[in-house]
Design a protein around this motif. Structure first.
Motif, PDB file in Angstrom:
ATOM      1  N   ASN A   1     -67.781 -51.013 -42.869  1.00  0.00           N
ATOM      2  CA  ASN A   1     -68.471 -50.582 -44.000  1.00  0.00           C
ATOM      3  C   ASN A   1     -67.434 -50.269 -45.209  1.00  0.00           C
ATOM      4  O   ASN A   1     -67.647 -50.633 -46.284  1.00  0.00           O
ATOM      5  CB  ASN A   1     -69.371 -49.485 -43.598  1.00  0.00           C
ATOM      6  CG  ASN A   1     -70.448 -49.745 -42.934  1.00  0.00           C
ATOM      7  OD1 ASN A   1     -71.043 -50.946 -43.220  1.00  0.00           O
ATOM      8  ND2 ASN A   1     -70.897 -48.960 -42.026  1.00  0.00           N
TER       9      ASN A   1
ATOM     10  N   LEU B   1     -73.357 -47.352 -52.603  1.00  0.00           N
ATOM     11  CA  LEU B   1     -74.222 -47.523 -51.475  1.00  0.00           C
ATOM     12  C   LEU B   1     -73.688 -47.584 -50.199  1.00  0.00           C
ATOM     13  O   LEU B   1     -74.240 -47.176 -49.324  1.00  0.00           O
ATOM     14  CB  LEU B   1     -75.047 -48.927 -51.724  1.00  0.00           C
ATOM     15  CG  LEU B   1     -76.220 -49.414 -50.820  1.00  0.00           C
ATOM     16  CD1 LEU B   1     -77.217 -48.291 -51.242  1.00  0.00           C
ATOM     17  CD2 LEU B   1     -76.715 -50.935 -51.147  1.00  0.00           C
TER      18      LEU B   1
ATOM     19  N   TYR C   1     -75.207 -45.788 -47.225  1.00  0.00           N
ATOM     20  CA  TYR C   1     -75.373 -46.560 -45.939  1.00  0.00           C
ATOM     21  C   TYR C   1     -75.002 -45.733 -44.700  1.00  0.00           C
ATOM     22  O   TYR C   1     -75.715 -45.755 -43.634  1.00  0.00           O
ATOM     23  CB  TYR C   1     -75.109 -48.036 -46.066  1.00  0.00           C
ATOM     24  CG  TYR C   1     -75.465 -49.026 -44.846  1.00  0.00           C
ATOM     25  CD1 TYR C   1     -76.441 -49.473 -45.093  1.00  0.00           C
ATOM     26  CD2 TYR C   1     -74.429 -49.009 -44.049  1.00  0.00           C
ATOM     27  CE1 TYR C   1     -76.934 -50.535 -43.932  1.00  0.00           C
ATOM     28  CE2 TYR C   1     -75.042 -49.883 -42.825  1.00  0.00           C
ATOM     29  CZ  TYR C   1     -75.895 -50.717 -42.841  1.00  0.00           C
ATOM     30  OH  TYR C   1     -76.294 -51.440 -41.760  1.00  0.00           O
ATOM     31  N   GLU C   2     -73.685 -45.411 -44.809  1.00  0.00           N
ATOM     32  CA  GLU C   2     -73.043 -44.806 -43.371  1.00  0.00           C
ATOM     33  C   GLU C   2     -73.341 -43.601 -43.391  1.00  0.00           C
ATOM     34  O   GLU C   2     -73.642 -43.211 -42.059  1.00  0.00           O
ATOM     35  CB  GLU C   2     -71.471 -44.836 -43.910  1.00  0.00           C
ATOM     36  CG  GLU C   2     -70.530 -44.420 -42.898  1.00  0.00           C
ATOM     37  CD  GLU C   2     -70.611 -45.212 -41.678  1.00  0.00           C
ATOM     38  OE1 GLU C   2     -70.520 -44.519 -40.356  1.00  0.00           O
ATOM     39  OE2 GLU C   2     -70.615 -46.411 -41.893  1.00  0.00           O
TER      40      GLU C   2
ATOM     41  N   LEU D   1     -76.471 -41.845 -44.486  1.00  0.00           N
ATOM     42  CA  LEU D   1     -77.627 -41.755 -44.519  1.00  0.00           C
ATOM     43  C   LEU D   1     -78.588 -42.914 -43.698  1.00  0.00           C
ATOM     44  O   LEU D   1     -79.437 -42.402 -42.752  1.00  0.00           O
ATOM     45  CB  LEU D   1     -78.566 -41.674 -46.011  1.00  0.00           C
ATOM     46  CG  LEU D   1     -77.866 -40.643 -46.985  1.00  0.00           C
ATOM     47  CD1 LEU D   1     -78.238 -40.857 -48.170  1.00  0.00           C
ATOM     48  CD2 LEU D   1     -77.922 -39.244 -46.066  1.00  0.00           C
ATOM     49  N   PHE D   2     -78.314 -44.011 -43.990  1.00  0.00           N
ATOM     50  CA  PHE D   2     -79.253 -44.977 -43.418  1.00  0.00           C
ATOM     51  C   PHE D   2     -78.763 -45.381 -41.839  1.00  0.00           C
ATOM     52  O   PHE D   2     -79.842 -45.356 -41.308  1.00  0.00           O
ATOM     53  CB  PHE D   2     -79.047 -46.239 -44.007  1.00  0.00           C
ATOM     54  CG  PHE D   2     -79.733 -47.453 -43.422  1.00  0.00           C
ATOM     55  CD1 PHE D   2     -80.910 -47.587 -43.672  1.00  0.00           C
ATOM     56  CD2 PHE D   2     -78.840 -48.161 -42.581  1.00  0.00           C
ATOM     57  CE1 PHE D   2     -81.857 -48.860 -42.944  1.00  0.00           C
ATOM     58  CE2 PHE D   2     -79.666 -49.365 -41.911  1.00  0.00           C
ATOM     59  CZ  PHE D   2     -80.939 -49.570 -42.126  1.00  0.00           C
ATOM     60  N   VAL D   3     -77.649 -45.217 -41.624  1.00  0.00           N
ATOM     61  CA  VAL D   3     -77.246 -45.374 -40.132  1.00  0.00           C
ATOM     62  C   VAL D   3     -77.553 -44.384 -39.162  1.00  0.00           C
ATOM     63  O   VAL D   3     -78.317 -44.725 -38.220  1.00  0.00           O
ATOM     64  CB  VAL D   3     -75.559 -45.541 -40.122  1.00  0.00           C
ATOM     65  CG1 VAL D   3     -75.035 -45.721 -38.620  1.00  0.00           C
ATOM     66  CG2 VAL D   3     -75.224 -46.953 -40.534  1.00  0.00           C
TER      67      VAL D   3
ATOM     68  N   PHE E   1     -80.256 -42.568 -39.672  1.00  0.00           N
ATOM     69  CA  PHE E   1     -81.704 -42.580 -39.710  1.00  0.00           C
ATOM     70  C   PHE E   1     -82.147 -43.641 -38.774  1.00  0.00           C
ATOM     71  O   PHE E   1     -83.080 -43.590 -38.106  1.00  0.00           O
ATOM     72  CB  PHE E   1     -82.316 -42.597 -41.121  1.00  0.00           C
ATOM     73  CG  PHE E   1     -83.752 -42.979 -41.234  1.00  0.00           C
ATOM     74  CD1 PHE E   1     -84.685 -41.812 -40.936  1.00  0.00           C
ATOM     75  CD2 PHE E   1     -84.093 -44.211 -41.411  1.00  0.00           C
ATOM     76  CE1 PHE E   1     -86.074 -42.213 -41.082  1.00  0.00           C
ATOM     77  CE2 PHE E   1     -85.630 -44.532 -41.563  1.00  0.00           C
ATOM     78  CZ  PHE E   1     -86.517 -43.521 -41.432  1.00  0.00           C
ATOM     79  N   ALA E   2     -81.541 -44.647 -38.910  1.00  0.00           N
ATOM     80  CA  ALA E   2     -82.048 -46.043 -38.202  1.00  0.00           C
ATOM     81  C   ALA E   2     -81.616 -45.987 -36.714  1.00  0.00           C
ATOM     82  O   ALA E   2     -82.276 -46.358 -35.885  1.00  0.00           O
ATOM     83  CB  ALA E   2     -81.162 -47.487 -38.823  1.00  0.00           C
TER      84      ALA E   2
ATOM     85  N   GLY F   1     -77.280 -48.423 -35.829  1.00  0.00           N
ATOM     86  CA  GLY F   1     -78.302 -48.412 -36.725  1.00  0.00           C
ATOM     87  C   GLY F   1     -79.241 -49.508 -36.588  1.00  0.00           C
ATOM     88  O   GLY F   1     -80.469 -49.416 -36.079  1.00  0.00           O
TER      89      GLY F   1
ATOM     90  N   ARG G   1     -78.712 -57.465 -39.640  1.00  0.00           N
ATOM     91  CA  ARG G   1     -77.956 -57.050 -40.985  1.00  0.00           C
ATOM     92  C   ARG G   1     -77.978 -58.366 -41.474  1.00  0.00           C
ATOM     93  O   ARG G   1     -78.084 -58.420 -42.927  1.00  0.00           O
ATOM     94  CB  ARG G   1     -76.825 -56.345 -40.639  1.00  0.00           C
ATOM     95  CG  ARG G   1     -76.163 -55.787 -41.873  1.00  0.00           C
ATOM     96  CD  ARG G   1     -74.993 -54.722 -41.528  1.00  0.00           C
ATOM     97  NE  ARG G   1     -74.354 -53.917 -42.588  1.00  0.00           N
ATOM     98  CZ  ARG G   1     -73.657 -53.133 -42.684  1.00  0.00           C
ATOM     99  NH1 ARG G   1     -73.131 -52.590 -41.591  1.00  0.00           N
ATOM    100  NH2 ARG G   1     -72.929 -52.792 -43.872  1.00  0.00           N
TER     101      ARG G   1
END
Length: 598
Positions: free
Chosen positions: A201, A393, A397-398, A400-402, A404-405, A414, A420
């Motif tokens: 990432n 982003l 992504y690292e 928040l998204f990961v 959460f997923a 994630g 992806r």
């Protein structure tokens, strides 16, 4: 240097000392120690070179069409094709760097060699841009009666030597920089394994950071101070990057070269062919102890390859060598590469779209209003929009998204690598659709103001160049998903001795995408030669009378069809499982290791 002694010594110590990393050594050839080698710090040195190399390579690439168009007197489509050929060759040559790194040299030594080659390429381009005698004579490119000279002789030698030394050097770096960085984290250690994904990432973050500097700072130098100074800055920046990556020399975990991966593949294929008429049912398959305790469990796909590992209880067995008998692990390595093939092919077309953003979209920008208040925006700087967005982003992504997923899917990263990539392919389709809509609007404005035949350098269309940011922005998000997904996929799924080649496969999709772009431009022009006044949708120097919008729509439709094809192969793909230690040789009827590799 022969590292066989240190390798065996490291394997023996690894049985009692879990601080060593199987198959890795330090710069002296001693077994790598987790407490002294690898981790975040040396990976940061790698990211420093990634950022600087991305700045000079992409900063040159985004504006190279302008250099070829205005200084080397190529017409629009020829300049676009020269750029896509250059970019495609660069990405394709990553195979050379990957092969050398896997087979003969450590990653860091390969990086230093190919970084020097890229530096020499930029040095030649600097000399040509500075010396007017090495450039074609001046030409009025907007005069339809003018006969512009072609680049020939010494001029061509300097141009193409410089470009393709740069391509070779950059290709070698692309294969080895991400691999060296990821190698600093042990995928068999749960605490470090997550950091492999984090590194990739932030690899994209470093690429975006360098690209932002390249498309602003470097493009500004190209347009305002001259291409000779820009190429000189690129040369100096590469030297700085090589110095930065060299600072980590004592800290790196260096993967030992495993010999030619192509030979290993051929050995399996030859052994399977030799035994093609034999019945494999109920027959033992051969496996033996690996120096780094690395094994791949047996799978049932492509069972014809299992015949390469058949253990025959006859006189030939005592003389079996690697061209007659392969281990199950080597057979499974070839199966992995075969399974990866359709995924590789399914991502090529996406990078054909990227080629358009670096060629025709830049040319669109030259026809539009490039002012922002009192500031004049170079069209080649438009890619800073998605790269700036990626800079924001990637941390989101690292962080928040990961997490959460991960809670939703239970997957360590994630979402899976293939999921992806799939998101990226969808967004590439949307990017081309946005490009088609904006181009339709641009031509409509030109027609309304009677500017279809005007010289765009002196009479731009009254439409802001920032309208092109939509297609760049959507594709920038697509890159965040697809590029990192591909790098992780090929690095994580490639066999242990093929890691750099696996990373090179990621870049080869870019190469084939650029080559496919050149083919599509020529095919489209040939197919539409009689149906348009310009003798082809993309022919000539005037975008206002061309049909670039239809070309973008064609790409959008092709990408949609390609995504549906990708879904089939992504569902079919089976992720490989890696074993460490003899207890992980599942499903294998083992025989005595007295049958040796030859």
């Amino acid at each position: 240097m022969d590292n066989s002694h240190e390798f065996s010594k490291g394997s023996e110590e690894g049985a009692t000392n879990n601080t060593t990393v199987d198959g890795f050594v330090d710069y002296k050839g001693n077994p790598a120690n987790k407490l002294k080698h690898g981790g975040i710090k040396p990976a940061i040195f790698v990211l420093g070179l990634v950022a600087l190399e991305s700045m000079v390579f992409l900063g040159t690439a985004v504006n190279l069409v302008t250099y070829l168009y205005l200084h080397m007197h190529y017409d629009v489509s020829d300049a676009a094709n020269e750029l896509t050929n250059f970019m495609g060759t660069s990405f394709l040559l990553s195979l050379v760097g990957g092969f050398i790194s896997d087979a003969y040299l450590t990653r860091i030594k390969t990086i230093l060699i190919f970084g020097t080659i890229e530096f020499l390429g930029f040095l030649l381009l600097t000399i040509q841009a500075h010396e007017k005698s090495l450039q074609p004579n001046p030409c009025t490119i907007f005069d339809p009666t003018a006969h512009c000279p072609h680049v020939r002789g010494r001029n061509a030698a300097f141009l193409f030597s410089g470009l393709y030394l740069t391509a070779l050097g950059s290709g070698g770096l692309k294969a080895t920089m991400p691999t060296l960085g990821a190698d600093q984290f042990d995928e068999n250690d749960p605490r470090e394994r997550k950091l492999v994904s984090t590194f990739f990432n932030f690899y994209l973050f470093a690429v975006a950071l360098g690209s932002s500097l390249g498309t602003t700072f470097l493009v500004w130098i190209q347009n305002n101070k001259g291409w000779d100074k820009a190429f000189a800055v690129s040369s100096a920046s590469l030297l700085l990057g090589l110095l930065v990556v060299s600072l980590g020399f004592p800290l790196y975990r260096n993967k030992l070269p495993a010999g030619s991966p192509l030979t290993r593949i051929l050995q399996v294929l030859v052994a399977a062919f030799r035994n093609r008429n034999l019945d494999s049912s109920g027959t033992d398959l051969f496996e033996k102890k690996s120096p780094d305790n690395y094994y791949l469990p047996h799978t049932t796909q492509f069972q014809f390859l299992d015949k390469a590992a058949l253990v025959l209880l006859d006189s030939s067995n005592s003389a079996a060598g690697s061209w007659k008998l392969s281990t199950v692990t080597r057979v499974e390595e070839v199966k992995v590469l075969i399974r990866m093939g359709p995924i590789f092919a399914s991502t090529i077309l996406m990078n054909t779209c990227l080629a358009q953003l670096q060629t025709f979209s830049v040319q669109q920008g030259t026809t539009m209003d490039k002012t922002l208040g009192d500031f004049h925006v170079p069209p080649a700087s438009l890619p800073v929009i998605p790269t700036a967005f990626v800079l924001l982003l990637v941390p989101a992504y690292e962080k928040l998204f990961v997490p959460f997923a991960r809670r939703l899917t239970g997957h360590e990263t994630g979402i899976t690598h293939l999921q992806r990539v799939g998101v990226g392919l969808v967004l590439a389709t949307l990017s081309m659709s946005a490009a088609a809509v904006v181009e339709t609007k641009r031509k409509h404005v030109a027609r309304e103001h009677g500017l279809l035949q005007a010289n765009p350098l002196t009479t731009p269309i009254p439409m802001s160049v920032f309208m092109l940011s939509f297609q760049y922005l959507v594709f920038g998000i697509a890159d965040l998903f697809a590029l990192v997904g591909l790098l992780e996929f090929f690095y994580g799924q490639a066999p242990s001795g093929f890691r750099s080649l696996g990373t090179a496969f990621s870049w080869c999709t870019f190469a084939l995408g650029y080559y496919l772009s050149s083919v599509l431009v020529n095919v489209v022009n040939a197919a539409t030669e009689r149906s348009t006044a310009s003798r082809g949708w993309l022919k000539g120097n005037n975008l206002n009378t061309n049909h670039l919008d239809l070309f973008y729509w064609t790409l959008a439709v092709l990408n949609l069809v390609n995504f549906l094809n990708y879904l089939f192969w992504a569902k079919w793909y089976k992720y490989r499982q890696v074993g460490r230690g003899e207890n992980n040789m599942e499903g294998i009827s083992r025989v005595s290791a007295s049958v040796t590799d030859g």
